[in-house]
Design a protein around this motif. Structure first.
Motif, PDB file in Angstrom:
ATOM      1  N   ALA A 225       0.842  -1.206   0.000  1.00  0.00           N
ATOM      2  CA  ALA A 225       0.000   0.000   0.000  1.00  0.00           C
ATOM      3  C   ALA A 225       0.873   1.250   0.000  1.00  0.00           C
ATOM      4  CB  ALA A 225      -0.898   0.004   1.239  1.00  0.00           C
ATOM      5  N   ALA A 226       0.233   2.409  -0.217  1.00  0.00           N
ATOM      6  CA  ALA A 226       0.959   3.690  -0.188  1.00  0.00           C
ATOM      7  C   ALA A 226       0.771   4.349   1.167  1.00  0.00           C
ATOM      8  CB  ALA A 226       0.435   4.601  -1.295  1.00  0.00           C
ATOM      9  N   TYR A 227       1.892   4.805   1.753  1.00  0.00           N
ATOM     10  CA  TYR A 227       1.877   5.521   3.032  1.00  0.00           C
ATOM     11  C   TYR A 227       2.729   6.771   2.874  1.00  0.00           C
ATOM     12  CZ  TYR A 227       0.417   0.929   4.692  1.00  0.00           C
ATOM     13  OH  TYR A 227      -0.250  -0.251   4.848  1.00  0.00           O
ATOM     14  N   PRO A 228       2.137   7.881   2.454  1.00  0.00           N
ATOM     15  CA  PRO A 228       2.964   9.083   2.235  1.00  0.00           C
ATOM     16  C   PRO A 228       3.552   9.620   3.543  1.00  0.00           C
ATOM     17  CG  PRO A 228       0.622   9.497   1.755  1.00  0.00           C
ATOM     18  CD  PRO A 228       0.729   8.076   2.139  1.00  0.00           C
ATOM     19  N   ILE A 229       4.857   9.779   3.556  1.00  0.00           N
ATOM     20  CA  ILE A 229       5.529  10.273   4.766  1.00  0.00           C
ATOM     21  C   ILE A 229       5.277  11.781   4.901  1.00  0.00           C
ATOM     22  CG2 ILE A 229       7.790  10.906   3.817  1.00  0.00           C
ATOM     23  CD1 ILE A 229       9.053   9.372   6.162  1.00  0.00           C
ATOM     24  N   GLY A 230       5.326  12.274   6.148  1.00  0.00           N
ATOM     25  CA  GLY A 230       5.124  13.707   6.360  1.00  0.00           C
ATOM     26  C   GLY A 230       6.165  14.263   7.316  1.00  0.00           C
ATOM     27  N   VAL A 231       6.003  15.523   7.677  1.00  0.00           N
ATOM     28  CA  VAL A 231       6.926  16.142   8.638  1.00  0.00           C
ATOM     29  C   VAL A 231       6.382  15.916  10.044  1.00  0.00           C
ATOM     30  CG1 VAL A 231       7.681  17.915   7.032  1.00  0.00           C
ATOM     31  CG2 VAL A 231       5.754  18.387   8.519  1.00  0.00           C
ATOM     32  N   ASP A 232       7.205  16.158  11.049  1.00  0.00           N
ATOM     33  CA  ASP A 232       6.723  16.130  12.429  1.00  0.00           C
ATOM     34  C   ASP A 232       6.111  17.516  12.673  1.00  0.00           C
ATOM     35  OD1 ASP A 232       6.299  16.099  15.138  1.00  0.00           O
ATOM     36  OD2 ASP A 232       8.154  15.027  15.583  1.00  0.00           O
ATOM     37  N   TYR A 233       4.815  17.583  12.470  1.00  0.00           N
ATOM     38  CA  TYR A 233       4.131  18.884  12.461  1.00  0.00           C
ATOM     39  C   TYR A 233       4.310  19.628  13.790  1.00  0.00           C
ATOM     40  CZ  TYR A 233       0.443  22.323  11.901  1.00  0.00           C
ATOM     41  OH  TYR A 233      -0.254  23.494  11.831  1.00  0.00           O
ATOM     42  N   LYS A 234       4.190  18.889  14.878  1.00  0.00           N
ATOM     43  CA  LYS A 234       4.264  19.519  16.196  1.00  0.00           C
ATOM     44  C   LYS A 234       5.694  20.036  16.443  1.00  0.00           C
ATOM     45  CE  LYS A 234       3.165  18.441  21.001  1.00  0.00           C
ATOM     46  NZ  LYS A 234       4.512  18.053  21.514  1.00  0.00           N
ATOM     47  N   GLU A 235       6.662  19.161  16.192  1.00  0.00           N
ATOM     48  CA  GLU A 235       8.065  19.532  16.423  1.00  0.00           C
ATOM     49  C   GLU A 235       8.460  20.710  15.529  1.00  0.00           C
ATOM     50  OE1 GLU A 235      12.469  18.558  15.133  1.00  0.00           O
ATOM     51  OE2 GLU A 235      10.671  18.759  13.946  1.00  0.00           O
ATOM     52  N   PHE A 236       7.983  20.680  14.294  1.00  0.00           N
ATOM     53  CA  PHE A 236       8.370  21.744  13.371  1.00  0.00           C
ATOM     54  C   PHE A 236       7.722  23.075  13.773  1.00  0.00           C
ATOM     55  CE2 PHE A 236       9.377  23.804   9.398  1.00  0.00           C
ATOM     56  CZ  PHE A 236      10.652  23.320   9.207  1.00  0.00           C
ATOM     57  N   GLY A 237       6.474  22.985  14.265  1.00  0.00           N
ATOM     58  CA  GLY A 237       5.776  24.186  14.743  1.00  0.00           C
ATOM     59  C   GLY A 237       6.552  24.820  15.893  1.00  0.00           C
ATOM     60  N   GLU A 238       7.093  23.979  16.780  1.00  0.00           N
ATOM     61  CA  GLU A 238       7.878  24.494  17.906  1.00  0.00           C
ATOM     62  C   GLU A 238       9.182  25.129  17.403  1.00  0.00           C
ATOM     63  OE1 GLU A 238       6.039  21.149  20.900  1.00  0.00           O
ATOM     64  OE2 GLU A 238       8.179  21.015  20.397  1.00  0.00           O
ATOM     65  N   ASN A 341      26.804  25.783   0.409  1.00  0.00           N
ATOM     66  CA  ASN A 341      26.993  24.324   0.550  1.00  0.00           C
ATOM     67  C   ASN A 341      27.073  23.917   2.015  1.00  0.00           C
ATOM     68  OD1 ASN A 341      29.130  24.482  -2.293  1.00  0.00           O
ATOM     69  ND2 ASN A 341      27.096  23.595  -2.226  1.00  0.00           N
ATOM     70  N   GLN A 342      26.109  24.303   2.787  1.00  0.00           N
ATOM     71  CA  GLN A 342      26.209  24.085   4.220  1.00  0.00           C
ATOM     72  C   GLN A 342      24.923  23.494   4.763  1.00  0.00           C
ATOM     73  OE1 GLN A 342      27.643  27.705   6.173  1.00  0.00           O
ATOM     74  NE2 GLN A 342      26.582  27.030   8.000  1.00  0.00           N
ATOM     75  N   SER A 343      25.065  22.786   5.880  1.00  0.00           N
ATOM     76  CA  SER A 343      23.893  22.237   6.567  1.00  0.00           C
ATOM     77  C   SER A 343      23.465  23.202   7.664  1.00  0.00           C
ATOM     78  CB  SER A 343      24.299  20.947   7.256  1.00  0.00           C
ATOM     79  OG  SER A 343      23.691  19.872   6.664  1.00  0.00           O
ATOM     80  N   TYR A 344      22.178  23.282   7.956  1.00  0.00           N
ATOM     81  CA  TYR A 344      21.703  24.128   9.053  1.00  0.00           C
ATOM     82  C   TYR A 344      20.851  23.312  10.003  1.00  0.00           C
ATOM     83  CZ  TYR A 344      23.354  28.134   6.430  1.00  0.00           C
ATOM     84  OH  TYR A 344      24.148  29.025   5.772  1.00  0.00           O
ATOM     85  N   GLY A 345      20.743  23.786  11.238  1.00  0.00           N
ATOM     86  CA  GLY A 345      19.881  23.130  12.212  1.00  0.00           C
ATOM     87  C   GLY A 345      18.419  23.315  11.816  1.00  0.00           C
ATOM     88  N   ARG A 346      17.540  22.487  12.400  1.00  0.00           N
ATOM     89  CA  ARG A 346      16.121  22.531  12.016  1.00  0.00           C
ATOM     90  C   ARG A 346      15.508  23.910  12.281  1.00  0.00           C
ATOM     91  NH1 ARG A 346      14.661  18.977   9.389  1.00  0.00           N
ATOM     92  NH2 ARG A 346      12.503  18.965  10.022  1.00  0.00           N
ATOM     93  N   ALA A 347      15.827  24.495  13.450  1.00  0.00           N
ATOM     94  CA  ALA A 347      15.190  25.762  13.814  1.00  0.00           C
ATOM     95  C   ALA A 347      15.653  26.886  12.880  1.00  0.00           C
ATOM     96  CB  ALA A 347      15.506  26.105  15.257  1.00  0.00           C
ATOM     97  N   GLU A 348      16.935  26.876  12.563  1.00  0.00           N
ATOM     98  CA  GLU A 348      17.468  27.901  11.665  1.00  0.00           C
ATOM     99  C   GLU A 348      16.798  27.797  10.283  1.00  0.00           C
ATOM    100  OE1 GLU A 348      21.644  27.434  11.987  1.00  0.00           O
ATOM    101  OE2 GLU A 348      22.016  29.560  11.634  1.00  0.00           O
ATOM    102  N   LEU A 349      16.707  26.547   9.842  1.00  0.00           N
ATOM    103  CA  LEU A 349      16.080  26.291   8.547  1.00  0.00           C
ATOM    104  C   LEU A 349      14.626  26.782   8.555  1.00  0.00           C
ATOM    105  CD1 LEU A 349      17.466  24.939   6.202  1.00  0.00           C
ATOM    106  CD2 LEU A 349      16.547  22.750   6.926  1.00  0.00           C
ATOM    107  N   ALA A 350      13.932  26.517   9.657  1.00  0.00           N
ATOM    108  CA  ALA A 350      12.535  26.946   9.772  1.00  0.00           C
ATOM    109  C   ALA A 350      12.432  28.469   9.635  1.00  0.00           C
ATOM    110  CB  ALA A 350      11.966  26.491  11.115  1.00  0.00           C
ATOM    111  N   GLY A 351      13.377  29.188  10.244  1.00  0.00           N
ATOM    112  CA  GLY A 351      13.386  30.649  10.141  1.00  0.00           C
ATOM    113  C   GLY A 351      13.622  31.110   8.708  1.00  0.00           C
ATOM    114  N   PHE A 352      14.533  30.417   8.004  1.00  0.00           N
ATOM    115  CA  PHE A 352      14.811  30.779   6.596  1.00  0.00           C
ATOM    116  C   PHE A 352      13.568  30.542   5.727  1.00  0.00           C
ATOM    117  CE2 PHE A 352      19.530  29.516   7.362  1.00  0.00           C
ATOM    118  CZ  PHE A 352      19.787  30.762   7.904  1.00  0.00           C
ATOM    119  N   TYR A 353      12.922  29.386   5.961  1.00  0.00           N
ATOM    120  CA  TYR A 353      11.705  29.088   5.178  1.00  0.00           C
ATOM    121  C   TYR A 353      10.675  30.190   5.363  1.00  0.00           C
ATOM    122  CZ  TYR A 353      12.936  24.009   4.742  1.00  0.00           C
ATOM    123  OH  TYR A 353      13.512  22.803   4.452  1.00  0.00           O
TER     124      TYR A 353
END
Ligand code: ADQ
Length: 469
Positions: A225-238, A341-353
């Motif tokens: 079956a198909a199971y589309p993966i998603g983001v951790d909505y709660k964690e990303f909201g924080e 060419n750099q990696s960023y932390g999740r929170a930093e990335l969230a701010g850029f988005y």
């Protein structure tokens, strides 16, 4: 409740993270999924050892136990850099022109799958649910069965499943696909990849696919079956609400000096369509001289798989192309592409988005694409940005209100950028409201629940020893 044993190539353990560089979508998603489960996450540490011993490093952190092994150089060359990343990855992303077939890759792949099975089998108790991940470990279920495991075992493929006519170009394709029949449940990201798999089963294996998702080949029956993966909505909201995200937001907005930001965030990989994206953006710069310096493209692309030659080539191409476009169009106070060419932390990335008015996410082929969903999750509901998304990303099947483009067409990319710039706020809000609904409800927690319940319901557990002898 049964324990959950997750097995994947890499494990998001402290030791593995440092060696892995950019953290891919798989590990981000699995860290989230494992938080609530009692169980173990088993895989390669990302480290090299002189001689494989099967020694496991055990860690317990944040409620997750990880068990990692080190691999020999030959294993890494043949299994990881070889069969996984030079054979299966390009082929499954429809790039048979880049797929390399070498007999040593195939034997290294089987050897490492055996080593995984040999090492992890003693950790597995009769009631455990076993969940194997991704193209590195397709034969692992069969290897575990060969060692007598009767547990319910599921497999999830994070990348596309290719059309049968491409897959048959893989030597011994049938042998590889047949090993999937050892699982109880096989999950794909979208209906499209599931359809291709079913087509292969009917055409090449002479199997039967029932409407309820059961697949029958000879005496084996498997549920797919198909199971589309998603983001951790709660964690990303924080993360979006955090001080780090706010600082990142301010930093980007300040440096943009009133210009709009178009953001792209991808592992540096040919499947992500970065070259085509730069060319589409260049077409926009050519066609729209008047609005050209009102915006810029921020492309964040940390290198990955540096030991595979194709990745070096794409990196060189992108260095050259971004340099050429910048040289051609830049002025003293503006450059069209900020290429990082750099990696960023999740929170930093969230701010850029959140600071970016437009996201340009144009993979040529992608199992799902979590970046697109993260971008939607990070937006300000009162003033959301516009998502331009490739129609060939799995995520396009859910995010239908994005501006969907053909990533091979420079004109479509250029026109979509113009449309995004001109889009009235009411339309931005309407599109975002529909997309966030899918991102919120079809998140990583829903994904894990759906897969694990399918595995639990696949059949009653079989105990190795009868309770009343
Ligand atoms: P990936 O090909 O790695 O994943 P994707 O789904 O976009 O692609 O996930 C990338 C993840 O890495 C995102 O969570 C993103 O935030 C993070 N990331 C990317 N660049 C980053 C950077 N510079 N700094 C920090 N983080 C960065 C594979 C498949 C996908 C599938 C996922 C999950 O190829 O199709 O969606 O697995 O199943």
């Amino acid at each position: 409740m049964s324990r959950l044993i997750v097995i994947s190539n890499r494990v998001s353990a402290p030791k593995a993270q440092s060696a892995a560089g950019a953290q891919g979508g798989l590990s981000v998603a699995l860290s989230a999924a494992l938080k609530e489960y009692r169980g173990i996450w088993f895989g390669w540490s990302g480290e090299k050892t002189e001689e494989f011993t099967g020694h496991m490093d055990l860690h317990r952190e944040g409620g997750v136990t990880t068990a990692t092994i080190d691999l020999e150089e030959q294993d890494i060359d043949e299994y990881y850099n070889g069969y996984a990343n030079r054979t299966l990855w390009p082929l499954f992303h429809y790039r048979i022109d880049l797929a390399e077939y070498d007999r040593s890759f195939g034997s290294g792949y089987e050897r490492v799958n055996e080593r995984f099975a040999e090492t992890v089998a003693p950790l597995i108790e009769p009631d455990d649910l076993v969940w194997v991940h991704d193209y590195h470990l397709i034969p692992l279920g069969q290897q575990l069965r060969d060692r007598g495991l009767k547990n319910r075992i599921g497999f999830f493929l994070h990348i596309p499943w290719p059309p049968s006519r491409l897959l048959v170009s893989l030597p011994y394709h049938e042998r590889l696909v047949r090993t999937l029949l050892a699982y109880d449940v096989i999950g794909f990201q979208t209906e499209e990849w599931l359809e291709s798999f079913c087509h292969y089963v009917e055409r090449e294996l002479g199997g039967r696919v029932d409407k309820d998702g059961m697949i029958h080949v000879g005496d084996r029956s498997v549920y797919a079956a198909a199971y589309p993966i998603g983001v951790d909505y709660k964690e990303f909201g924080e993360a979006v609400e955090s001080a780090t995200a706010r600082e990142a937001f301010e930093r980007l907005r300040k440096s943009a000096a009133g210009r709009r930001t178009i953001i792209g965030v991808d592992r540096l990989d040919y499947s992500k369509g970065l070259e085509e994206r730069f060319l589409g953006y260049r077409r926009f710069l050519e066609k729209h001289g008047e609005s050209r310096d009102h915006l810029f493209l921020l492309q964040i692309a940390p290198p990955s798989r540096g030991e595979v030659a194709t990745y070096e080539v794409i990196r060189e191409h992108l260095d050259e192309l971004s340099g050429r476009i910048n040289g051609e169009f830049a002025s003293v106070d503006w450059v069209p592409i900020r290429y990082v060419n750099q990696s960023y932390g999740r929170a930093e990335l969230a701010g850029f988005y959140r600071a970016a008015e437009i996201a340009l996410i144009t993979p040529l082929r992608d199992g799902m694409n979590l970046v697109a969903k993260e971008y939607v999750a990070a937006q300000d509901p009162d003033d959301p940005g516009v998502l331009i998304l490739s129609r060939f990303a799995g995520a396009a099947l859910q995010l239908k209100d994005a501006l969907l483009v053909n990533p091979y067409s420079k004109d479509e990319i250029s026109d979509a950028i113009m449309k995004a710039i001109r889009m009235p706020k009411a339309e931005r809000i309407r599109r975002w409201t529909s997309m966030i609904e899918s991102v919120r409800t079809e998140d990583v927690v829903a994904w894990r629940h759906a897969f694990v319940s399918a595995l639990e319901n696949a059949r009653p557990p079989v105990r190795s020893e009868p309770e009343h002898a």
